[in-house]
Design a protein around this motif. Structure first.
Motif, mmCIF file in Angstrom:
data_model
loop_
_atom_site.group_PDB
_atom_site.id
_atom_site.type_symbol
_atom_site.label_atom_id
_atom_site.label_comp_id
_atom_site.label_asym_id
_atom_site.label_seq_id
_atom_site.Cartn_x
_atom_site.Cartn_y
_atom_site.Cartn_z
ATOM 1 N N ARG A 67 0.861 -1.172 0.000
ATOM 2 C CA ARG A 67 0.000 0.000 0.000
ATOM 3 C C ARG A 67 0.907 1.234 0.000
ATOM 4 N NH1 ARG A 67 -5.289 1.051 2.023
ATOM 5 N NH2 ARG A 67 -5.385 2.861 3.385
ATOM 6 N N TYR B 53 -8.135 16.395 0.121
ATOM 7 C CA TYR B 53 -8.987 15.495 0.899
ATOM 8 C C TYR B 53 -9.087 14.144 0.194
ATOM 9 C CZ TYR B 53 -13.316 13.287 2.424
ATOM 10 O OH TYR B 53 -14.242 12.383 2.850
ATOM 11 N N HIS B 54 -9.254 14.219 -1.118
ATOM 12 C CA HIS B 54 -9.368 12.994 -1.900
ATOM 13 C C HIS B 54 -8.078 12.185 -1.859
ATOM 14 C CE1 HIS B 54 -9.573 10.631 -5.743
ATOM 15 N NE2 HIS B 54 -10.753 10.377 -5.226
ATOM 16 N N GLU B 55 -6.953 12.862 -1.776
ATOM 17 C CA GLU B 55 -5.670 12.185 -1.902
ATOM 18 C C GLU B 55 -4.976 11.890 -0.570
ATOM 19 O OE1 GLU B 55 -4.637 10.777 -4.442
ATOM 20 O OE2 GLU B 55 -5.885 11.649 -6.008
ATOM 21 N N SER B 56 -5.494 12.404 0.536
ATOM 22 C CA SER B 56 -4.857 12.097 1.820
ATOM 23 C C SER B 56 -4.860 10.584 1.996
ATOM 24 C CB SER B 56 -5.646 12.741 2.967
ATOM 25 O OG SER B 56 -5.147 12.248 4.193
ATOM 26 N N CYS B 57 -3.682 10.025 2.254
ATOM 27 C CA CYS B 57 -3.596 8.565 2.261
ATOM 28 C C CYS B 57 -4.241 7.972 3.495
ATOM 29 C CB CYS B 57 -2.146 8.106 2.143
ATOM 30 S SG CYS B 57 -1.186 8.286 3.657
ATOM 31 N N GLY B 58 -4.338 8.758 4.570
ATOM 32 C CA GLY B 58 -4.991 8.253 5.774
ATOM 33 C C GLY B 58 -4.053 7.643 6.777
ATOM 34 N N LYS B 59 -2.762 7.715 6.497
ATOM 35 C CA LYS B 59 -1.832 7.076 7.430
ATOM 36 C C LYS B 59 -1.806 7.793 8.782
ATOM 37 C CE LYS B 59 2.881 5.660 8.275
ATOM 38 N NZ LYS B 59 3.889 4.735 7.786
ATOM 39 N N CYS B 60 -1.644 9.100 8.781
ATOM 40 C CA CYS B 60 -1.503 9.762 10.077
ATOM 41 C C CYS B 60 -2.714 10.625 10.421
ATOM 42 C CB CYS B 60 -0.191 10.514 10.193
ATOM 43 S SG CYS B 60 0.071 11.811 9.018
ATOM 44 N N SER B 61 -2.982 10.687 11.716
ATOM 45 C CA SER B 61 -4.238 11.285 12.182
ATOM 46 C C SER B 61 -4.457 12.735 11.755
ATOM 47 C CB SER B 61 -4.353 11.198 13.704
ATOM 48 O OG SER B 61 -3.775 10.041 14.175
ATOM 49 N N ARG C 290 -5.294 12.815 7.982
ATOM 50 C CA ARG C 290 -6.493 12.025 7.650
ATOM 51 C C ARG C 290 -7.761 12.713 8.154
ATOM 52 N NH1 ARG C 290 -5.361 7.766 10.576
ATOM 53 N NH2 ARG C 290 -6.599 8.515 12.339
ATOM 54 N N GLU C 291 -7.759 13.042 9.427
ATOM 55 C CA GLU C 291 -8.959 13.633 10.023
ATOM 56 C C GLU C 291 -9.056 15.105 9.645
ATOM 57 O OE1 GLU C 291 -11.039 11.660 11.437
ATOM 58 O OE2 GLU C 291 -9.728 9.914 11.553
ATOM 59 N N ASN D 50 2.157 6.740 13.123
ATOM 60 C CA ASN D 50 1.031 7.260 12.346
ATOM 61 C C ASN D 50 0.004 8.030 13.170
ATOM 62 O OD1 ASN D 50 -1.029 5.389 13.315
ATOM 63 N ND2 ASN D 50 -0.014 3.814 12.087
ATOM 64 N N CYS D 51 -0.067 7.762 14.488
ATOM 65 C CA CYS D 51 -1.122 8.441 15.240
ATOM 66 C C CYS D 51 -0.719 9.864 15.626
ATOM 67 C CB CYS D 51 -1.525 7.627 16.471
ATOM 68 S SG CYS D 51 -0.343 7.697 17.830
ATOM 69 N N ARG D 52 0.581 10.121 15.691
ATOM 70 C CA ARG D 52 1.165 11.447 15.995
ATOM 71 C C ARG D 52 0.822 11.916 17.401
ATOM 72 N NH1 ARG D 52 4.662 10.865 12.336
ATOM 73 N NH2 ARG D 52 5.274 13.048 12.314
ATOM 74 N N PHE E 253 -8.384 15.734 16.570
ATOM 75 C CA PHE E 253 -8.542 15.124 15.246
ATOM 76 C C PHE E 253 -9.096 13.706 15.362
ATOM 77 C CE2 PHE E 253 -5.135 18.136 13.618
ATOM 78 C CZ PHE E 253 -6.004 18.843 12.813
ATOM 79 N N ARG F 23 -9.120 4.873 1.430
ATOM 80 C CA ARG F 23 -8.079 5.894 1.558
ATOM 81 C C ARG F 23 -8.558 6.995 2.486
ATOM 82 N NH1 ARG F 23 -5.658 7.316 -4.142
ATOM 83 N NH2 ARG F 23 -7.251 8.898 -4.348
ATOM 84 N N GLY F 24 -7.609 7.688 3.087
ATOM 85 C CA GLY F 24 -7.951 8.844 3.913
ATOM 86 C C GLY F 24 -8.872 8.473 5.047
ATOM 87 N N THR F 25 -9.907 9.316 5.275
ATOM 88 C CA THR F 25 -10.806 9.023 6.391
ATOM 89 C C THR F 25 -11.619 7.767 6.141
ATOM 90 O OG1 THR F 25 -12.382 10.509 5.389
ATOM 91 C CG2 THR F 25 -11.259 11.304 7.349
ATOM 92 N N THR G 170 -10.414 4.986 5.428
ATOM 93 C CA THR G 170 -9.587 3.813 5.690
ATOM 94 C C THR G 170 -10.250 2.937 6.746
ATOM 95 O OG1 THR G 170 -7.627 5.135 5.272
ATOM 96 C CG2 THR G 170 -7.287 3.053 6.429
#
Lengths: 441, 889
Positions: free
Chosen positions: A194, A348-356, A359-360, B51-53, B96, B177-179, B181
């Motif tokens: 991924r 927003y569309h491209e944020s991979c979502g790995k880090c909070s 992602r949020e 990843n959680c920061r 967040f 992907r993103g939110t 996930t």
């Protein structure tokens, strides 16, 4: 480029071949223009370490966005490491407003391939991967064809030109994620995982592809190499805005200009010259309202910045960055809040979502922006927006976090009144009708 | 690890100086001085993912905040974890993470022990500024045992990373992907994995929970008991959580026990086996041919009376006893003392006889110990591992994790001789991680070891000193190996000479070489000889006496090792002392202040044979089920039916217990106190989590009561008093530390072996086993241990039955294609001895030409197997047979 009387003319370097009439980018065409001469002159004749020195001396900096000195990056590879090393050519050009690599790939692929083999030689890599954006189907086909031709001609593969040097090149198509342009996400994706950015350190120079020393260079960066070898680092270092921003750059001009397109110019010309002379000025001769100087990740600039020189340092001093070279121009009358939302939708569309935070934060930001644009904003939204931006920037795994907040932060800084106007309108309307029940779960 | 100046760094955390080993992460350095940096994605078992920061901290001279979970402590570093900037960062990350979190704490099973709740409380969260639409994932069915609630997920990926990095299963993946996930399985099927429960345990919030007790409790209502798992020899520490005397869940804290908090499906989901409604709650007595409920008084008195009658009429040798390796050390010890003193016979045996004794006797003979000379730590730290016949993932899953850790995290080289094909599957497959693999039939594991020995000798890898000091031994072995030709070895093992040469070279080069032998080797014919061959291999390569090297036979039942050490086998006294040794006998007699019976005792199958021939007339069977375990050919049922008196102490009315004249309901290990000794020889405390079910009583209490009635009182106030006596008799049982202290190889024993003892039956073990069982058919049928079951006990566990409810014959896809079989099709297995029908399951890891049948469900297949008794160890081998398979249309 067609010659236009009043326009200052610069000698193109990277776009030179393809601007010759009848140039197809085929191997014979490329060879006719002196192609693969650098390869013949370097492989087995100049020590790899000296090639790196030469590139350091030229002052070449990465053309992908971060602008890191290329030769210095190569120098980070461990000298005494036994085992494979890799070169990755980052052709995942996905930054909104950027379309230079695509032209280089489609019109003059061998220029890139020669650069790749030279870089492989310099860093001791026997395998190179071109990670190309999935949508560049034509580009991938052209590269495959060019690699086949170059391999048949002995420029790529085992024992290149009988020198005992091996360098093979493969094309790998991405699957449609912007984040895979981030070098460590690119490596993950290339490994079949991924595409998420890695935590750094360690850096790819020591722990890259398959955990081996790896260099990731942009297409345009690599395309410069044959020219630096052929004409000497001094020649290159004299172009542009020495000592820190040397050589030419291909700027991709888009937006409300008369002649959008790729323009190769020495670094250090002003935005005014690029926009008004090369790109022919504003569409309908309207006034300019804003421009993004280096791809969607770069903060917006205002007409006050038109005379900023287009080199790394000057743009940084103006509060933005030269980035990927994508210059998007907006005319008077453009809603800056809408423009920021449009880019926010992309991030927003491209944020991979790995880090909070990213992602949020991206989903929070985009929803708030949508509300404001839809005239459902509230007075406290602006503070929330700027707080969220501050809380994302600098706290994410990769640079995406910094990038995604730049449209909102810069438009809030320069055009705050446009946000306020939308919110005032919303509040005025709110007095007339009750707020619809918010969807809450 | 020694902390010399160069190995450690000094830094300060909030001004507190701390010295830590080089490479320590800042978050761990902070923990050392009592500073807990909040985090979600970090876990000491996993590679940092940052990843959680949440764990951002200020580090002097670094412009940006750093994630303390991925930043390595360096000399002179000054870290601040509670400045305004850091606190603001923590609050903002929490803001967040909470933005899309459903705040359904009142109905969340994690509520009350949730990291997100705790941190929210710590950072005094007030009203959220988030007024947008919350992201919603549609509820999806995940699996029968594990529930996901993705709206609660904080996307820390601990579950995904654990499943990959620790378990090597890779059943979970982030999708979307993103939110958007979310954690899913690969593909559109429900979760199909090892069901180790690791994802449930490692989830910091309530996104992944167990369905077994869903919504039945709030964490603060639970009462915990730290005890030891009852299923395999790994000896995992489990925490049993109960509510009002009801079993609610089992978990294991990070770092706890020999398993360091990791569990397998049996440990995590198998806990309700002993609470099954079929549990015996009252003593049963046979009246007019039927077993009827009675009182303890009557049952015990009748039993004592019958034992006394048989003893008086036929002598003590007419009585025999069997005990299960699932009993506690106290019970095993008291059982053998009871048999030897109260009855006066050495006719006693335990489930260690099914295979564990092969490994024990080989160790006793060559290295003079009845235990491993290693512990799990040596497996983890090994640089070369050889696994022979272990099927470690299914048989000893936690030992498997240690092997995986050695290979995946520490780059150990792994060699395997297993009857498994490397293949991707729903559970992990140890042969996917190998350097070299020999896929041989269980009947040819010995042959593969012979090939390995031949490669050692031929490649001149024999230890120089051994060559010099014991030329006769090396010469004899070399000569024996010369008689074997490579073509026949290659034909027998299916592997090329080069593979063995590579393995031999690797073993000889290794500095920390560990050899694991599993059930498939230990329980096969010639298992004892093969163990000796493996010890020969360690001797020849000069590894046996080196630190960090050694031989480790794996135990199937949780206390097989304890059974051996307690003296619950015919030929051994407590402490692994030889019954035949007069000095040893005298020692025990002194401790017991009583004389021991002299006559050598009958072992498991011998007792069955004597029962059939009428020599043994009465038996006491504690938790053991020979009728259900032994193949039909042994005739256990008929033999036991001939007994004048059979008394069983049991949890359930097993095939054996249903033949008994008296059945005494026993308490399970979740209901009593005591100790278990795991396969490492580590003695661990067993603590009661619930009260004994019905009128059931711990086995030791029953034995003690019987002894009183028999006039040889063996009385103890509680299990601790028994342990106290054991400590006086068995050296080593006084040390109940957090880690085992393995014995050293006894050099005198090694010298005795090298001086000539090796000659005993040398030719026999240096001979290739002939072609397998010729009972007919070309398919090699093997009984195997499933990951989801343990003996027959686990088939009472509702949780485990939801994963594997019935027996299915595992066959290779190529064989399936040849016979036009698909999952669920019915087949007939037949050979000269009989035929049975079953369903099939196609599995890629089964070698072509083999078929595996799980050894847990009923005993239909028992009729297909021959039983070979090892001449040295009396271990019955009955795990393989040749059969033909035909589809039933």
């Amino acid at each position: 480029m067609s010659a236009i009387e009043h326009m200052p003319t610069y000698e193109p370097v990277l776009l030179k071949n393809m601007s010759q009439p009848g140039y197809t980018g085929s191997l014979p065409d490329y060879e006719k223009t002196g192609g693969y001469r650098a390869l013949r002159n370097i492989l087995g004749k100049v020590a790899p370490a000296d090639v790196t020195q030469l590139v350091i001396k030229s002052g070449l900096r990465g053309r992908g966005g971060a602008g890191f000195p290329t030769g210095v990056k190569w120098g980070f590879l461990p000298k005494d490491y036994q085992g494979p090393r890799y070169l990755c050519c980052n052709a995942d050009e996905s930054e909104p407003g950027t379309f230079k690599d695509r032209q280089l790939i489609e019109r003059d692929p061998h220029q890139i391939l020669e650069g790749i083999v030279l870089a492989c030689y310099a860093i001791g890599a026997e395998s190179a991967y071109i990670y190309i954006r999935g949508e560049f189907v034509l580009g991938a086909k052209i590269l495959e064809q060019a690699i086949g031709d170059a391999r048949a001609a002995g420029y790529i593969g085992k024992n290149i030109l009988g020198t005992g040097v091996h360098a093979d090149v493969w094309v790998h198509r991405g699957a449609g994620a912007y984040i895979c342009g981030e070098e460590t996400a690119l490596l993950e994706s290339l490994e079949g995982k991924r595409g998420l950015p890695r935590v750094k350190p360690p850096f790819p120079a020591t722990h890259g592809l398959y955990n081996k020393p790896t260099v990731v260079n942009n297409v345009e960066t690599l395309a410069n190499l044959p020219h630096i070898i052929n004409r000497g680092p001094e020649w290159f270092a004299a172009i542009g805005s020495p000592p820190k921003s040397t050589g030419t750059r291909i700027f991709c001009v888009s937006g409300h200009v008369k002649r959008p397109g790729n323009y190769e110019v020495p670094m250090g010309i002003t935005f005014r010259e690029l926009i008004y002379e090369h790109a022919g000025g504003m569409r309908g001769d309207k006034a300019i309202k804003a421009f993004i100087p280096g791809g969607a990740s770069a903060p917006f600039l205002t007409p006050d910045h038109l005379d900023v020189k287009m080199d790394f340092e000057s743009v940084a001093a103006a509060g933005s960055m030269l980035g990927s070279g994508g210059v998007t121009v907006m005319e008077e009358g453009t809603s800056m809040v809408w423009a920021a939302l449009r880019l926010m939708e992309f991030f927003y569309h491209e944020s991979c979502g790995k880090c909070s935070p990213c992602r949020e934060g991206s989903s929070w930001l985009v929803q708030t922006m949508r509300r404001i644009v839809a005239k459902r904003g509230r007075a406290q939204d602006l503070e929330t927006l700027s707080d969220l931006c501050k809380n994302i920037a600098g706290r994410t795994v990769c640079a995406f976090g910094d990038a995604e907040v730049s449209p909102i932060m810069s438009t809030l800084k320069h055009w705050r009144h446009e946000y306020l106007a939308l919110i005032h309108e919303a509040e005025a309307a709110h007095l007339l009708r009750p707020e619809p029940a918010a969807k809450r779960h | 690890m020694p902390e010399s100046k160069t190995d450690s760094v000094r830094l300060t955390i909030d001004g507190i100086p701390v010295t830590v080993p080089k490479g320590t992460l800042v978050i761990e350095a902070a923990r050392r001085v009592g500073v807990m940096i909040p985090h979600f994605c970090y876990h000491p078992k996993l590679k940092p993912d940052a990843n959680c920061r949440m764990c951002l901290v200020e580090v002097e001279k670094m412009p940006k905040l750093q994630t303390s979970c991925s930043t390595v402590a360096t000399e002179g570093m000054a870290v601040r974890t509670a400045t305004t900037v850091v606190n603001d960062a923590h609050k903002s990350v929490l803001e967040f993470i909470l933005a899309n979190h459903p705040l359904d704490c009142p109905v969340c099973d994690q509520g009350g022990r949730c990291d997100l709740q705790d941190f929210s409380h710590q950072y005094t969260a007030t009203a959220s500024r988030f007024v947008e639409t919350k992201r919603i994932f549609q509820k999806e069915y995940f699996s029968p045992l594990i529930e996901t609630q993705m709206n609660r997920c904080v996307q820390c990926l601990r579950c995904v990373r654990y499943c990959d990095e620790v378990m090597d299963v890779k059943a979970l993946a982030p999708a979307g992907r993103g939110t958007m996930t979310e954690i899913k399985t690969f593909g559109t099927h429900e979760l199909d994995c090892e069901f180790c429960g690791g994802c449930v345990q490692i989830c910091p919030v309530g996104a992944i929970t167990s369905r077994l007790s869903m919504y039945e409790y709030r964490p603060w209502m639970l009462k915990r008991a730290d005890t030891v798992c009852q299923f395999c020899g790994d000896g995992c520490q489990i925490t049993v959580q109960t509510k009002d005397n009801e079993l609610i869940e089992v978990n294991s804290e990070y770092g706890a026990g020999r398993n360091s908090g990791d569990l397998c499906a049996r440990g995590f989901f198998g806990f309700r086996a002993t609470g099954h409604p079929d549990r015996l709650t009252k003593p049963l007595i046979r009246r007019n041919g039927a077993l009827v409920e009675t009182t303890w008084e009557e049952a015990l008195e009748y039993t004592a009376q019958q034992i006394a009658r048989i003893k008086n009429a036929h002598g003590a040798q007419a009585f025999g006893g069997l005990i299960s390796g699932r009993c506690t050390n106290e019970e095993l010890y008291l059982f053998q003392k009871f048999m030897r003193l109260a009855i006066g016979t050495n006719n006693l045996d335990s489930s260690a006889r099914y295979g564990h004794m092969n490994g024990v006797q080989a160790m006793r003979r060559v290295q003079g110990t009845h235990r491993w000379t290693l512990s799990f730590e040596e497996i983890v730290q090994a640089d070369v591992l050889l696994l022979v016949g272990t099927n470690v993932t299914e048989t000893n899953p936690i030992t498997g994790l240690k092997v995986k850790e050695a290979v995946k995290k520490r780059q150990a080289r792994l060699f395997t001789i297993e009857s498994i094909r490397p293949a991707i599957g729903t559970i992990s497959n140890i042969t996917n991680l190998v350097d070299q693999h020999v896929c041989a039939l269980p009947t040819q594991f010995g042959g593969a070891v012979l090939a390995l020995l031949k490669a050692v000798v031929e490649s001149r890898l024999v230890d120089q000193r051994l060559q010099h000091e014991s030329p006769d031994y090396v010469g004899a072995v070399t000569q024996a190996l010369e008689r074997l030709s490579w073509p026949e070895l290659e034909a027998a093992t299916g592997a090329a000479r080069d593979t063995f040469v590579q393995m031999a070279t690797g073993l000889a080069q290794g500095r920390r070489v560990v050899v694991l032998a599993g059930q498939e080797l230990l329980r096969s014919a010639g298992g004892y000889g093969s163990c000796l061959l493996l010890l020969d291999l360690l001797l020849l390569t000069g590894k046996l006496t080196e630190p960090g090297c050694g031989f480790a036979p794996l135990a199937e039942e949780n206390n097989d090792q304890g059974a051996v050490e307690s003296g619950a086998v015919a030929e051994l006294l407590p402490g692994g002392l030889d019954l035949a040794n007069p000095e040893a006998r005298a020692r025990i007699a002194r401790a017991w202040k009583a004389d021991l019976p002299l006559a050598a005792g009958a072992t498991l199958v011998e007792m069955i044979d004597r029962a059939r021939s009428g020599l043994v007339k009465g038996m006491l069977i504690v938790g053991e089920n020979p009728v259900g375990s032994l193949p039909t050919v042994v005739g256990a049922k008929e033999a036991l039916q001939r007994l004048e008196f059979l008394v069983c102490q049991e949890l359930f009315l097993t095939e054996t217990a249903s033949l008994a004249h008296v059945v005494l309901p026993a308490a399970s290990s979740l209901e009593k106190a005591g100790t278990f000794t795991n396969q490492e020889g580590h003695v661990q405390a067993v603590r009661p989590a619930v009260d004994p079910i019905g009128e059931s009583r711990p086995d030791w209490e029953i034995l003690s009561a019987l002894s009183v009635l028999l006039g040889t009182p063996l009385e103890y106030g509680d299990a601790k008093e028994l342990l106290k006596e054991i400590r006086g008799v068995i050296p080593g049982y006084g040390l109940l530390g957090p880690a085992p202290i393995p014995p050293k190889v006894d050099r005198a024993a090694v010298e005795r072996y090298l001086a000539g003892d090796y000659r005993r039956a040398l030719a026999a073990r240096y001979t290739l086993a002939g072609p397998a069982d010729a009972a007919g058919g070309t398919t090699h049928l093997g009984l195997f241990q499933s990951l989801f079951h343990s003996g027959k006990l686990s088939t009472r566990s509702k949780g485990l039955l939801q994963i594997e409810a019935q027996a299915a014959l595992r066959i290779n896809p190529a064989d399936a294609a040849r016979l036009a079989l698909a999952d669920g099709d019915r087949v007939r297995l037949s050979n000269r001895r009989g035929e049975v029908t079953t369903t099939v399951k196609v599995l890629e890891r089964v070698p072509e030409g083999s078929a595996w049948f799980p050894d847990h469900f009923g005993q239909d297949t028992a009729k297909l197997f021959e039983c070979a008794i090892d001449p040295d160890t009396n271990v019955p081998a009955f795990r393989t047979a040749s059969v033909s398979i035909a589809k039933i249309s």
